[in-house]
Scaffold this motif. Structure first.
Motif, PDB file in Angstrom:
ATOM      1  N   GLU A  84      50.282  49.786 -20.306  1.00  0.00           N
ATOM      2  CA  GLU A  84      50.938  48.704 -19.581  1.00  0.00           C
ATOM      3  C   GLU A  84      50.827  48.928 -18.061  1.00  0.00           C
ATOM      4  OE1 GLU A  84      51.870  45.874 -20.583  1.00  0.00           O
ATOM      5  OE2 GLU A  84      52.860  45.235 -18.727  1.00  0.00           O
ATOM      6  N   ARG A  87      47.332  48.042 -17.107  1.00  0.00           N
ATOM      7  CA  ARG A  87      47.124  46.607 -17.131  1.00  0.00           C
ATOM      8  C   ARG A  87      47.663  45.984 -15.840  1.00  0.00           C
ATOM      9  NH1 ARG A  87      49.364  42.187 -17.594  1.00  0.00           N
ATOM     10  NH2 ARG A  87      51.456  43.008 -17.823  1.00  0.00           N
ATOM     11  N   ASN A  90      45.089  46.566 -13.067  1.00  0.00           N
ATOM     12  CA  ASN A  90      43.863  45.763 -13.202  1.00  0.00           C
ATOM     13  C   ASN A  90      44.060  44.375 -12.607  1.00  0.00           C
ATOM     14  OD1 ASN A  90      42.487  47.743 -14.484  1.00  0.00           O
ATOM     15  ND2 ASN A  90      42.085  46.576 -16.353  1.00  0.00           N
ATOM     16  N   GLY A  91      43.171  44.004 -11.717  1.00  0.00           N
ATOM     17  CA  GLY A  91      43.272  42.670 -11.135  1.00  0.00           C
ATOM     18  C   GLY A  91      44.176  42.641  -9.925  1.00  0.00           C
ATOM     19  N   GLN A 114      41.357  29.603 -14.242  1.00  0.00           N
ATOM     20  CA  GLN A 114      41.012  31.025 -14.331  1.00  0.00           C
ATOM     21  C   GLN A 114      41.438  31.794 -13.088  1.00  0.00           C
ATOM     22  OE1 GLN A 114      37.270  32.055 -16.409  1.00  0.00           O
ATOM     23  NE2 GLN A 114      36.952  29.892 -16.698  1.00  0.00           N
ATOM     24  N   ILE A 115      41.303  31.150 -11.922  1.00  0.00           N
ATOM     25  CA  ILE A 115      41.726  31.837 -10.696  1.00  0.00           C
ATOM     26  C   ILE A 115      43.254  31.915 -10.663  1.00  0.00           C
ATOM     27  CG2 ILE A 115      41.736  31.726  -8.181  1.00  0.00           C
ATOM     28  CD1 ILE A 115      39.008  30.355  -8.340  1.00  0.00           C
ATOM     29  N   GLU A 117      45.225  31.993 -13.162  1.00  0.00           N
ATOM     30  CA  GLU A 117      45.710  32.931 -14.170  1.00  0.00           C
ATOM     31  C   GLU A 117      45.795  34.355 -13.627  1.00  0.00           C
ATOM     32  OE1 GLU A 117      43.171  34.316 -17.201  1.00  0.00           O
ATOM     33  OE2 GLU A 117      44.716  34.355 -18.728  1.00  0.00           O
ATOM     34  N   MET A 118      44.817  34.714 -12.746  1.00  0.00           N
ATOM     35  CA  MET A 118      44.843  36.052 -12.165  1.00  0.00           C
ATOM     36  C   MET A 118      46.199  36.314 -11.512  1.00  0.00           C
ATOM     37  SD  MET A 118      43.317  38.882 -11.393  1.00  0.00           S
ATOM     38  CE  MET A 118      41.640  39.237 -10.890  1.00  0.00           C
ATOM     39  N   THR A 121      49.332  36.013 -14.148  1.00  0.00           N
ATOM     40  CA  THR A 121      49.373  37.210 -14.990  1.00  0.00           C
ATOM     41  C   THR A 121      50.170  38.319 -14.304  1.00  0.00           C
ATOM     42  OG1 THR A 121      47.291  36.737 -16.070  1.00  0.00           O
ATOM     43  CG2 THR A 121      47.935  39.026 -15.993  1.00  0.00           C
ATOM     44  N   HIS A 122      50.011  38.384 -12.980  1.00  0.00           N
ATOM     45  CA  HIS A 122      50.700  39.446 -12.252  1.00  0.00           C
ATOM     46  C   HIS A 122      51.973  38.927 -11.580  1.00  0.00           C
ATOM     47  CE1 HIS A 122      47.643  42.351 -13.185  1.00  0.00           C
ATOM     48  NE2 HIS A 122      46.726  41.462 -12.899  1.00  0.00           N
ATOM     49  N   MET A 168      38.482  34.822  -7.434  1.00  0.00           N
ATOM     50  CA  MET A 168      39.410  35.245  -8.476  1.00  0.00           C
ATOM     51  C   MET A 168      39.783  36.711  -8.282  1.00  0.00           C
ATOM     52  SD  MET A 168      38.973  34.581 -12.491  1.00  0.00           S
ATOM     53  CE  MET A 168      37.685  35.726 -12.910  1.00  0.00           C
TER      54      MET A 168
ATOM     55  N   ARG B 208      40.077  41.325 -19.355  1.00  0.00           N
ATOM     56  CA  ARG B 208      40.673  42.668 -19.383  1.00  0.00           C
ATOM     57  C   ARG B 208      40.738  43.247 -17.978  1.00  0.00           C
ATOM     58  NH1 ARG B 208      37.491  45.888 -23.990  1.00  0.00           N
ATOM     59  NH2 ARG B 208      38.766  47.616 -23.246  1.00  0.00           N
ATOM     60  N   ALA B 209      39.682  43.021 -17.193  1.00  0.00           N
ATOM     61  CA  ALA B 209      39.672  43.520 -15.824  1.00  0.00           C
ATOM     62  C   ALA B 209      40.708  42.797 -14.967  1.00  0.00           C
ATOM     63  CB  ALA B 209      38.278  43.370 -15.214  1.00  0.00           C
ATOM     64  N   LYS B 210      41.102  41.583 -15.381  1.00  0.00           N
ATOM     65  CA  LYS B 210      42.132  40.847 -14.655  1.00  0.00           C
ATOM     66  C   LYS B 210      43.519  41.353 -15.016  1.00  0.00           C
ATOM     67  CE  LYS B 210      41.756  36.148 -14.537  1.00  0.00           C
ATOM     68  NZ  LYS B 210      41.389  34.811 -15.105  1.00  0.00           N
ATOM     69  N   GLY B 211      43.628  42.146 -16.065  1.00  0.00           N
ATOM     70  CA  GLY B 211      44.931  42.622 -16.493  1.00  0.00           C
ATOM     71  C   GLY B 211      45.663  41.642 -17.389  1.00  0.00           C
ATOM     72  N   VAL B 212      44.923  40.742 -18.013  1.00  0.00           N
ATOM     73  CA  VAL B 212      45.552  39.770 -18.908  1.00  0.00           C
ATOM     74  C   VAL B 212      46.088  40.491 -20.148  1.00  0.00           C
ATOM     75  CG1 VAL B 212      45.152  37.692 -20.297  1.00  0.00           C
ATOM     76  CG2 VAL B 212      44.000  37.957 -18.103  1.00  0.00           C
ATOM     77  N   ARG B 213      47.272  40.075 -20.632  1.00  0.00           N
ATOM     78  CA  ARG B 213      47.878  40.725 -21.805  1.00  0.00           C
ATOM     79  C   ARG B 213      47.047  40.453 -23.057  1.00  0.00           C
ATOM     80  NH1 ARG B 213      52.016  39.522 -18.540  1.00  0.00           N
ATOM     81  NH2 ARG B 213      53.495  41.220 -18.183  1.00  0.00           N
ATOM     82  N   HIS B 221      42.055  33.242 -24.387  1.00  0.00           N
ATOM     83  CA  HIS B 221      40.670  33.387 -23.937  1.00  0.00           C
ATOM     84  C   HIS B 221      39.704  33.373 -25.116  1.00  0.00           C
ATOM     85  CE1 HIS B 221      41.108  34.272 -19.612  1.00  0.00           C
ATOM     86  NE2 HIS B 221      42.338  34.578 -19.969  1.00  0.00           N
TER      87      HIS B 221
END
Lengths: 544, 304
Positions: A84, A87, A90-91, A114-115, A117-118, A121-122, A168, B208-213, B221
């Motif tokens: 975790e 994760r 990442n990004g 998609q952009i 979401e980056m 997600t965080h 992104m 995965r590189a974006k850190g998506v769960r 996806h």
């Protein structure tokens, strides 16, 4: 020891496969600081991407296993973190872009989604993320961001897609950007723009840039330091200019020597007599797309004519039209004075053996279920009368020796060879027909530089030995400079400039040719630095 | 889009006409239905009268002409067996089969997608092995055998569920369960295979590189991309049920279109046979259209 932004220490990774354990990288150590660019340089199979995959937790375990080492990010060992925690990094803190942006963007979601979401997600709120996505798209040079937000990846050009990937990746203002061969799939002029954009964004944000590449020119253009890898080990590292000027390790020396574009260009040959093959006024359309708009080209016996251009220029369509693999809509293709396009299938069949082709990707152009012997001898079965069956075995062995392979390899299948060896098989197959002309469509583009140099040398030797002519389709100008007699520059289905190789490279007349040459990267960091300075000066003058 | 639909409708119309012609003449080859409907001791006069009344005495081509003329007025003829309009009989049965297909395929789709996706996430893991084992058994099991065994266990021995017929929700459980098993096994395998490909794709690596769960990677996806080949199989399986789950409907005495078809063929109830064929052909045409539209909905690269 001073703390680095990112430090990899003694990293070893192995993969367990059916064929045994592969040590992908062994005891690799390097570090990256804020605001600097580190390039990891290596050929395919060198393990240059593995440490980046380990940083991003992208190694599938199994079959992969990290057997030793630590990856310190701001002093903390990432390999000891929970899934975790990784994760969340990442990004957000470390982002990554890849070689082929079309494959790496999800085809069924809009780029805006998609952009955005980056960021969501965080933890960013959706509305805020949307606004920032628009700003980012504007910053990386996507025209009309509001409209572009709702478009899908396939609706953009290759360069735009890589810009979108960059937008992104930078969405959460990461400390580090990892770029894995970011410009390899792009045209040279687009490559130059993308590298420039990366440099600007790095200046603005102060992020560390880790660049993974096989291309000395890319290293020369943007790297501060370079790490050279071969067979999973670091063979040399240091300041990029220093390493280029004074390579210590034999592998680095070999790599630098293999870089194309340094040889003597041939003198202009007098072109007299009948051309071996000429095309007159070729037109080809695919639906509404006009791929060839009246192209004329002539190849003399024993001559190598290179056709250069970027994707979509029509150079491959030209090659296919000349061989009648795709029938052009109108025009003539004269082979020794006879029009191929007007021939009956039977007449054409007789001439096929004189005109052969070597394709870009030997993995796809060689039938995986045929042995090398079958692949090469098939031509003699199709064209009876070239060689009696009793002599096939002997001749295949001869051809294999001719292209630098061993006669006992005839019983093997294509997958048992490396990429360079496969391309040699494809060349041997073309030679089996004793052709007069070989059309090479990007025949060396997929190969590593050191292999590329060997294949070019092979083609050159065959030209001398058999008096072959080549039509050499390529996007890589240094290779063309080393190999061609004449160069034809294509853009948007038309020939914009044509001439002997020396004239094209030393005194290009058309602005597009000049742009292509200017965008082509030199492996020498000092030359690239000088070019950058000149460019900046020009821009400065423009602004003033 | 509109032109795509009308082109498809036109092509389907042509094949439907061919089908009707073919079935009309082939079914007449089976013989005259008169003997099946009149008692054994019926007199020749009575038989003649029956034939006269239903037009079986006329030459085939005349009968066909009359049928086509009726069709033009949307009259699909009378059912000999039930002495009411054939289309009424068929639509009634179709309603039952339609809901059977909808319920079964909804359950199948949901279960196969969730289980198949999770199996694909850890290929070779324990969950994957169990799912694959049972799905292969399911895909291979003959449904008439399953149906009979299910009746023996759940109806005859345990008395939990009715053996056959309709009336309560309980009546649906056995037919739906038996029909569920084979498409579930098949579609689960397709989902799993498709998902394995998608999860090793470059854009999943990006995610995965974006850190998506992980759940978002699989079900947002991955799934939408993995669904394309799955939809085709779902449509194909749904069409198979719509076309008449003959065996299952017969075993469970379920008054659907499959059972109606079998009964009508046996009793040479020609008008009903033809009406069944037209209705199921139309259903399959609509089904295929829906699949194509679903493709375009899921994948923006597909436009008609």
């Amino acid at each position: 020891m001073a703390e680095h932004l990112l430090e990899v220490r003694d990293l070893s990774v192995e993969f367990h496969t059916a064929a045994g354990t592969v040590k992908a990288v062994q005891d690799v150590s390097w570090h990256l600081d804020r605001g600097e660019t580190l390039a990891i340089l290596g050929e395919s199979g060198s393990g240059k991407s593995v440490s980046a995959s380990a940083i991003m937790n992208l190694i599938d375990m199994p079959p992969g296993r990290i057997t030793s080492g630590t990856i310190l990010f701001n002093g903390r060992d990432m390999l000891a973190m929970s899934a975790e925690e990784r994760r969340a990094i990442n990004g957000a803190r470390i982002a990554m872009i890849f070689q082929d942006p079309l494959a790496h963007l999800n085809p069924v979601y809009t780029v805006g989604w998609q952009i955005t979401e980056m960021m969501t997600t965080h933890g960013a709120p959706r509305e805020e993320a949307r606004t920032r996505a628009l700003d980012l798209m504007k910053r990386v040079g996507i025209p009309r961001p509001e409209l572009a937000m709702n478009k899908y990846p396939f609706q953009f050009s290759g360069g735009q897609r890589q810009r979108l990937m960059i937008a992104m990746a930078l969405a959460c203002k990461p400390d580090i950007l990892i770029a894995d061969e970011p410009t390899t799939a792009l045209d040279v002029t687009v490559q130059a723009q993308v590298l420039e954009l990366l440099g600007e964004l790095q200046d603005e944000t102060g992020m560390g840039l880790l660049l993974i590449t096989h291309d000395l020119g890319v290293v020369a253009e943007i790297a501060d330091r370079v790490v050279v890898m071969n067979s999973g080990c670091i063979v040399e590292s240091g300041n990029a200019a220093e390493v280029y000027r004074n390579p210590q390790h034999p592998y680095t020396k070999k790599l630098i020597d293999a870089a194309p574009g340094k040889g003597e260009m041939p003198d202009e040959q007098e072109r007299k007599g009948e051309p071996l093959l000429s095309a007159i006024g070729l037109h080809k359309t695919y639906g509404a797309f006009h791929a060839l708009k009246g192209v004329d080209i002539a190849i003399m016996p024993g001559e190598t004519v290179a056709v250069v251009g970027e994707s979509g220029s029509g150079k491959s369509t030209l090659a296919r039209a000349i061989l009648r693999l795709d029938d052009p809509n109108s025009g003539q293709v004269l082979y020794r004075g006879r029009d191929l396009l007007a021939m009956s299938p039977r007449e054409l069949f007789g001439l096929r053996r004189d005109l052969q082709m070597v394709f870009q990707d030997p993995t796809q152009s060689l039938n995986p279920r045929m042995t090398v012997f079958q692949l090469i001898s098939e031509a003699w079965a199709i064209h009876p009368g070239i060689l009696p069956r009793a002599r096939w075995k002997e001749r295949v062995a001869e051809l294999l020796v001719k292209v630098g392979l061993k006669p006992d390899m005839a019983a093997r299948y294509p997958h048992q060879f490396s990429g360079g060896q496969r391309q040699r098989i494809a060349i041997a197959r073309a030679l089996a027909m004793e052709p007069k002309l070989i059309v090479c469509d990007e025949a060396v583009s997929a190969l590593d530089v050191s292999i590329q140099a060997q294949v070019i040398a092979l083609l050159d030797g065959l030209r001398r030995e058999f008096g072959l002519s080549y039509l050499f389709i390529a996007h890589d100008l240094p290779v063309v400079r080393d190999f061609a007699d004449r160069v034809v520059v294509m853009k948007d289905g038309e020939i914009v400039e044509e001439g002997p190789v020396r004239q094209i490279f030393d005194a290009p007349a058309h602005p597009y040719t000049r742009a292509l040459l200017a965008a082509s990267l030199d492996p020498d960091p000092e030359i690239q630095a000088a070019r950058r300075a000149a460019r900046n000066l020009e821009e400065g003058l423009e602004i003033a | 889009m509109k032109s795509f639909i009308s082109k498809r409708a036109l092509a389907s119309g042509v094949s439907l006409i061919g089908l009707v012609v073919l079935v009309f003449f082939l079914s007449r080859l089976t013989g005259d239905p008169t003997d099946l409907y009149l008692p054994l001791d019926a007199s020749t006069e009575m038989r003649d009268q029956f034939r006269q009344m239903h037009g079986f005495n006329d030459p085939l081509i005349v009968q066909f002409g009359r049928y086509v003329a009726d069709l033009a007025r949307l009259d699909f003829g009378q059912s000999l067996r039930q002495a009411r309009p054939a289309m009424d009989v068929v639509l009634e049965a179709f309603g039952w089969t339609f809901w059977l297909a909808v319920i079964t395929m909804s359950c199948v789709t949901l279960a196969a997608i969730v289980i198949g996706s999770l199996a694909a996430f850890r290929v070779g893991g324990i969950f994957d092995r169990i799912a694959t084992f049972f799905s292969l058994i399911g895909a291979a099991a003959p449904d008439f055998w399953l149906a009979i065994v299910a009746i023996v266990i759940f109806a005859v021995k345990l008395h939990w569920l009715p053996t056959s017929g309709t009336g309560t929700p309980w009546h649906w459980i056995l037919p739906v369960s038996v029909l569920f098993i084979r498409p579930f096994g098949l579609i689960l395998q397709v989902v799993r295979g498709s998902m394995i490909g998608v999860l090793s794709s470059a854009y999943v690596k990006t995610a995965r590189a974006k850190g998506v769960r992980t759940p978002v990677i699989i079900f947002v996806h991955g799934l939408r991309n993995a669904m394309l080949p799955v939809i085709t199989v779902i449509g194909d399986q749904a069409a198979a049920i719509l076309n008449g789950a003959v065996v299952v409907e017969t075993v469970f005495g379920f008054p659907g279109i499959g059972k109606l078809m079998i009964d009508s063929i046996l009793l040479r109830d020609f008008a009903v046979v033809l009406a069944v064929i037209m209705v199921s052909a139309l259903a399959i045409f609509i089904m295929n259209l829906l699949i194509d539209l679903a493709y375009a909905l899921l994948d923006p690269r597909i436009r008609y």
